[in-house]
Design a protein around this motif. Sequence first.
Motif, PDB file in Angstrom:
ATOM      1  N   ARG A  74       0.821  -1.210   0.000  1.00 12.89           N
ATOM      2  CA  ARG A  74       0.000   0.000   0.000  1.00 12.89           C
ATOM      3  C   ARG A  74       0.858   1.265   0.000  1.00 12.89           C
ATOM      4  N   ARG A  75       2.100   1.149   0.451  1.00 13.70           N
ATOM      5  CA  ARG A  75       2.999   2.314   0.480  1.00 13.70           C
ATOM      6  C   ARG A  75       3.891   2.372  -0.751  1.00 13.70           C
ATOM      7  N   ARG A  76       3.523   1.655  -1.806  1.00 17.45           N
ATOM      8  CA  ARG A  76       4.348   1.639  -3.020  1.00 17.45           C
ATOM      9  C   ARG A  76       4.380   3.046  -3.621  1.00 17.45           C
ATOM     10  N   GLY A  77       5.500   3.347  -4.200  1.00 18.21           N
ATOM     11  CA  GLY A  77       5.698   4.667  -4.784  1.00 18.21           C
ATOM     12  C   GLY A  77       6.338   5.646  -3.826  1.00 18.21           C
ATOM     13  N   THR A  78       6.419   5.293  -2.535  1.00 16.55           N
ATOM     14  CA  THR A  78       7.028   6.186  -1.549  1.00 16.55           C
ATOM     15  C   THR A  78       8.490   5.870  -1.300  1.00 16.55           C
ATOM     16  N   GLY A  79       8.970   4.744  -1.813  1.00 13.27           N
ATOM     17  CA  GLY A  79      10.357   4.351  -1.595  1.00 13.27           C
ATOM     18  C   GLY A  79      10.559   3.478  -0.377  1.00 13.27           C
ATOM     19  N   ILE A  80       9.501   3.340   0.457  1.00 13.79           N
ATOM     20  CA  ILE A  80       9.635   2.536   1.678  1.00 13.79           C
ATOM     21  C   ILE A  80       9.836   1.067   1.339  1.00 13.79           C
ATOM     22  N   ARG A  81       9.114   0.570   0.330  1.00 14.73           N
ATOM     23  CA  ARG A  81       9.246  -0.854  -0.038  1.00 14.73           C
ATOM     24  C   ARG A  81      10.675  -1.178  -0.439  1.00 14.73           C
ATOM     25  N   ARG A  82      11.267  -0.315  -1.250  1.00  9.12           N
ATOM     26  CA  ARG A  82      12.633  -0.583  -1.715  1.00  9.12           C
ATOM     27  C   ARG A  82      13.635  -0.524  -0.568  1.00  9.12           C
ATOM     28  N   ARG A  83      13.415   0.389   0.380  1.00  7.96           N
ATOM     29  CA  ARG A  83      14.362   0.532   1.485  1.00  7.96           C
ATOM     30  C   ARG A  83      14.243  -0.602   2.495  1.00  7.96           C
ATOM     31  N   ARG A  84      13.013  -1.051   2.772  1.00  4.16           N
ATOM     32  CA  ARG A  84      12.802  -2.028   3.837  1.00  4.16           C
ATOM     33  C   ARG A  84      12.830  -3.475   3.361  1.00  4.16           C
ATOM     34  N   SER A  85      12.719  -3.708   2.067  1.00 10.15           N
ATOM     35  CA  SER A  85      12.630  -5.080   1.559  1.00 10.15           C
ATOM     36  C   SER A  85      13.852  -5.931   1.900  1.00 10.15           C
ATOM     37  N   PRO A  86      15.109  -5.437   1.772  1.00 12.30           N
ATOM     38  CA  PRO A  86      16.248  -6.281   2.149  1.00 12.30           C
ATOM     39  C   PRO A  86      16.209  -6.702   3.623  1.00 12.30           C
ATOM     40  N   ILE A  87      15.868  -5.755   4.510  1.00 11.22           N
ATOM     41  CA  ILE A  87      15.782  -6.078   5.940  1.00 11.22           C
ATOM     42  C   ILE A  87      14.653  -7.073   6.185  1.00 11.22           C
ATOM     43  N   PHE A  88      13.527  -6.855   5.515  1.00 14.34           N
ATOM     44  CA  PHE A  88      12.372  -7.737   5.660  1.00 14.34           C
ATOM     45  C   PHE A  88      12.726  -9.159   5.230  1.00 14.34           C
ATOM     46  N   ALA A  89      13.441  -9.286   4.119  1.00 15.66           N
ATOM     47  CA  ALA A  89      13.844 -10.617   3.642  1.00 15.66           C
ATOM     48  C   ALA A  89      14.783 -11.290   4.635  1.00 15.66           C
ATOM     49  N   ALA A  90      15.743 -10.518   5.181  1.00 17.89           N
ATOM     50  CA  ALA A  90      16.690 -11.086   6.146  1.00 17.89           C
ATOM     51  C   ALA A  90      15.973 -11.556   7.413  1.00 17.89           C
ATOM     52  N   VAL A  91      14.997 -10.780   7.884  1.00 18.07           N
ATOM     53  CA  VAL A  91      14.245 -11.171   9.090  1.00 18.07           C
ATOM     54  C   VAL A  91      13.491 -12.478   8.834  1.00 18.07           C
ATOM     55  N   GLN A  92      12.887 -12.620   7.668  1.00 21.88           N
ATOM     56  CA  GLN A  92      12.162 -13.855   7.359  1.00 21.88           C
ATOM     57  C   GLN A  92      13.097 -15.072   7.366  1.00 21.88           C
ATOM     58  N   ILE A  93      14.277 -14.896   6.776  1.00 20.25           N
ATOM     59  CA  ILE A  93      15.228 -16.010   6.710  1.00 20.25           C
ATOM     60  C   ILE A  93      15.685 -16.408   8.119  1.00 20.25           C
ATOM     61  N   VAL A  94      15.930 -15.418   8.991  1.00 27.00           N
ATOM     62  CA  VAL A  94      16.347 -15.709  10.367  1.00 27.00           C
ATOM     63  C   VAL A  94      15.246 -16.473  11.107  1.00 27.00           C
ATOM     64  N   PHE A  95      13.998 -16.041  10.965  1.00 28.19           N
ATOM     65  CA  PHE A  95      12.886 -16.751  11.600  1.00 28.19           C
ATOM     66  C   PHE A  95      12.781 -18.178  11.075  1.00 28.19           C
ATOM     67  N   ASP A  96      12.975 -18.351   9.778  1.00 32.25           N
ATOM     68  CA  ASP A  96      12.895 -19.698   9.199  1.00 32.25           C
ATOM     69  C   ASP A  96      14.002 -20.595   9.717  1.00 32.25           C
ATOM     70  N   LEU A  97      15.211 -20.047   9.885  1.00 28.61           N
ATOM     71  CA  LEU A  97      16.317 -20.847  10.409  1.00 28.61           C
ATOM     72  C   LEU A  97      16.033 -21.294  11.843  1.00 28.61           C
ATOM     73  N   LEU A  98      15.501 -20.388  12.638  1.00 24.28           N
ATOM     74  CA  LEU A  98      15.165 -20.743  14.017  1.00 24.28           C
ATOM     75  C   LEU A  98      14.079 -21.827  14.047  1.00 24.28           C
ATOM     76  N   ALA A  99      13.055 -21.658  13.203  1.00 19.74           N
ATOM     77  CA  ALA A  99      11.967 -22.642  13.178  1.00 19.74           C
ATOM     78  C   ALA A  99      12.465 -23.983  12.650  1.00 19.74           C
ATOM     79  N   LEU A 100      13.308 -23.946  11.613  1.00 19.10           N
ATOM     80  CA  LEU A 100      13.824 -25.202  11.045  1.00 19.10           C
ATOM     81  C   LEU A 100      14.698 -25.935  12.060  1.00 19.10           C
ATOM     82  N   THR A 101      15.498 -25.195  12.814  1.00 18.97           N
ATOM     83  CA  THR A 101      16.335 -25.822  13.851  1.00 18.97           C
ATOM     84  C   THR A 101      15.462 -26.491  14.912  1.00 18.97           C
ATOM     85  N   ALA A 102      14.367 -25.819  15.282  1.00 22.62           N
ATOM     86  CA  ALA A 102      13.440 -26.412  16.270  1.00 22.62           C
ATOM     87  C   ALA A 102      12.795 -27.682  15.718  1.00 22.62           C
ATOM     88  N   LEU A 103      12.390 -27.648  14.447  1.00 22.00           N
ATOM     89  CA  LEU A 103      11.806 -28.840  13.830  1.00 22.00           C
ATOM     90  C   LEU A 103      12.807 -29.989  13.773  1.00 22.00           C
TER      91      LEU A 103
END
Length: 472
Positions: free
Chosen positions: A71-100
């Motif tokens: 919804r905030r497309r065109g403001t530049g927020i998506r481009r700035r936050r997407s790398p951090i957002f992707a890294a956070v998802q990967i970290v959560f997945d690693l923690l969950a996969l280790t628990a599994l």
Amino acid sequence: MIDLHPLKLELVERIGWLIRLRWVAVVSTLAGIAIARLVEPALPVLPLVTVTAVIALYNLLFLLYARYLWRRRGTGIRRRRSPIFAAVQIVFDLLALTALLHFSGGIENPFGVFLLFHVIIASILLSRLASFGVALLASSLYAGMALSEMSGWLPHVHLPQLADPLHYANPVYTAAHVTAVTLTLLLAAAMASSVAERLRRRTQELLQASQICEINRSELTEMNERLRQLDAARTQFIVMVAHELRAPMGAIISALNLVLGGYAPPEKQREVLERAQTRAYELLDLIRDLLELVRARRIEGPAQGVPVRAEKVLESVLGLLRVEAESKGLSIEVKVAPDLPPVLATEDQLRSVWTNLISNAIKYNRPGGRIAISLTHDGDQVVGSVEDTGIGIAREDMPRLFEEFFRGEQAKAMVQRGTGVGLAIVKRTVESYGGRVWAESELGKGSKFSFALPRATDELVAQTSENNQKTS
């Protein structure tokens, strides 16, 4: 500078792909737990389902945040936050996969290979340094799980169908296994990030080349349009010149044919030749004006002028035209402001401006009329004006006043000779030096033509004076 927006927009799309893939992983994990429970009844189902539910919960939160970013497309927020957002998802997945992995056999579980999958994803989506960070985190989590189970800090879930029950407690086996996994993850990060970095660099080069091609295409389009306009203007100019030259030349030829063919009686021959002479002078005036117009047309963009004293040029022009004005009974008043700075032009072209304006004031003035010439200083410009008490200009003719070959009906009625290019020459010349020209007139009450030229800078005046001294 290279525009990286397409690369970052691709990352935004990959984040959506990660979220969709995670839903598939949740369903697959639940199906795998059900199947594994049939093969191994001792498998702790509740912890595995709980971890899977946690994955579904945080994936739902990720989905909501992704929609917020959308919804905030065109403001530049998506481009700035997407790398951090992707890294956070990967970290959560690693923690969950280790628990599994912990609740389904630890180092005995062959699905530990999915750690490699996340490292490769990080290498594709994130920077080279971030991909190594993910590889180290995955290695640390896997090693921590294996060492904690070996030391007894965490309970171990044995998979009797897949491994020896003592392997997880064997320090040598555990160390070798953890080392192999760590090296594999680091090597995978190195290779995948290297390939991904090379692909990103190539993509950047392609984007840059595409932008250069687009710029060149735009420039070529503009140049082609400019050439088309120049060609159209040249064609129009040739047609107008041919039309203007044809009339006097035809009149001259007709007069000469009358005399040479013996069609004019002797007593009329002088009159016919005088008419031919008059048209020849008109033709000469036209050729002179056309040459002047061609020279003015050749000036492209800002012309390179030199410091010129406008009052000195005016004085020389008046010396040539004053006799013509006096023969018509016209009085000329000249007002020149003191301490006028030099203007940016050339003497020849400024002489042409003064000559055209003053000649018109003389030509279209009434006998016994008045001509007022002034030169003033207005900020960074020098303003010259020529005002007469002549026939004036009709209101409908004012918009076309500076067009080439245009003459108003009143001008044609008063003076038959005239090419209609003098004012066009004035306009082109003045504007080529960054100036402007304008007219004020009322039919039957005279006209006032003014022009403004930029003053020459003190540095240019000093430099010109120095060059003149060196030349002399």
